[in-house]
Design a protein around this motif. Sequence first.
Motif, PDB file in Angstrom:
ATOM      1  N   CYS A 162       0.851  -1.186   0.000  1.00  0.00           N
ATOM      2  CA  CYS A 162       0.000   0.000   0.000  1.00  0.00           C
ATOM      3  C   CYS A 162       0.892   1.243   0.000  1.00  0.00           C
ATOM      4  CB  CYS A 162      -0.878  -0.033   1.241  1.00  0.00           C
ATOM      5  SG  CYS A 162      -1.755   1.497   1.540  1.00  0.00           S
TER       6      CYS A 162
ATOM      7  N   CYS B 279      -0.042   3.257   3.777  1.00  0.00           N
ATOM      8  CA  CYS B 279       0.358   2.733   5.092  1.00  0.00           C
ATOM      9  C   CYS B 279       1.417   1.644   4.982  1.00  0.00           C
ATOM     10  CB  CYS B 279      -0.864   2.247   5.863  1.00  0.00           C
ATOM     11  SG  CYS B 279      -1.560   0.728   5.195  1.00  0.00           S
TER      12      CYS B 279
ATOM     13  N   CYS C  57      -6.752  -1.196   0.072  1.00  0.00           N
ATOM     14  CA  CYS C  57      -5.935  -1.668   1.179  1.00  0.00           C
ATOM     15  C   CYS C  57      -6.859  -2.100   2.322  1.00  0.00           C
ATOM     16  CB  CYS C  57      -5.019  -0.542   1.628  1.00  0.00           C
ATOM     17  SG  CYS C  57      -4.192  -0.836   3.175  1.00  0.00           S
TER      18      CYS C  57
ATOM     19  N   CYS D  44      -6.036   0.625   5.463  1.00  0.00           N
ATOM     20  CA  CYS D  44      -6.371   2.059   5.422  1.00  0.00           C
ATOM     21  C   CYS D  44      -7.357   2.399   4.301  1.00  0.00           C
ATOM     22  CB  CYS D  44      -5.106   2.905   5.292  1.00  0.00           C
ATOM     23  SG  CYS D  44      -4.314   2.776   3.688  1.00  0.00           S
TER      24      CYS D  44
ATOM     25  N   SER E 220      -7.128   2.795   1.163  1.00  0.00           N
ATOM     26  CA  SER E 220      -6.752   3.581  -0.016  1.00  0.00           C
ATOM     27  C   SER E 220      -6.579   2.619  -1.200  1.00  0.00           C
ATOM     28  CB  SER E 220      -5.470   4.369   0.248  1.00  0.00           C
ATOM     29  OG  SER E 220      -4.489   3.528   0.756  1.00  0.00           O
TER      30      SER E 220
HETATM   31 ZN   LIG Z   1      -2.922   1.082   3.390  1.00  0.00          ZN
END
Ligand SMILES: [Zn+2]
Length: 206
Positions: A15, A18, A32, A35, A37
Motif C-alpha cells: 500500500c 500505510c 488496502c 487504510c 486507499s
Molecule cells: Zn494502506
Amino acid sequence: MSAPPRAQELGMMSCHVCRLVTAYSEDPHAHCPRCHSALHVRKQGSIARSWALLLAAAMFYIPANVFPIMRTQSLSSKDDNTILSGIFELWRAGSPGLAVIVFTASIVVPMLKFIIMTVLLVSVQRSSGLVSKQRARLYRFVELIGYWSMLDVFVVAILSALVHFQILSRVEPLPGVVYFGVVVVLTMLSAMSFDPRLIWDNRKSQ
Ligand SMILES: [Zn+2]
C-alpha cells in the motif's frame, strides 16, 4: 548472482499510504484492507503525467526568465530586473555570494531537474542500457534538490524585507516570480508523479 525478486513475483503488493504488504491482486479497484486507499502495482499513468508536468514546467520557465522578477527603486532610478539581469545586478552591487545563490537556485537547479527528469523518463520508456542503480541515484538527487528550488522566491522576499528598512530605496517582487513559483511546483509534481519502481522493472541492464 541473481537479482532479488520483485514483490509482484512473490505474489505481493504494498500500500502506498500505510505500507501494508498484501496479496497481489489484478483488480484495478482493489483497496488496502487496513487504510482503504486504492491499491495499484505502479502509479497509474505515471509516465504520461510526469511528462505533461515537466513540459508545462519547461513552458512556464520561459516567461519566468523573460518577465522581470523584481523592481529596485531609489529616488533617482527605477530598475526592473529579470532573473539574469538581477544576478548581474547583485554581482555588480557587491553581493557575489547572493548572486551565486540566485544563479544556483534559478538557473542551475531547474536546468538539472529538466535534464534529469528527461533522462529518467526517456530511459524508462526505452528501457535503456543505463544501469538501474545510477538511475535510482539520479531520482534521489532530483528529490533532494527539490527542497532547495524555492530558494529563489525566498531570496526576493528576503531582499524586499531587507531593503524596506532603508527609507530611500525599495525592492518589490514582480509577476516573473509567480511564473518561477509555478515552474518550481510543476517540476516538483513531475518528480512526484514519476514512479521510481519503473526504473527497476527492466533489469536486463544489470
Ligand atoms: Zn494502506
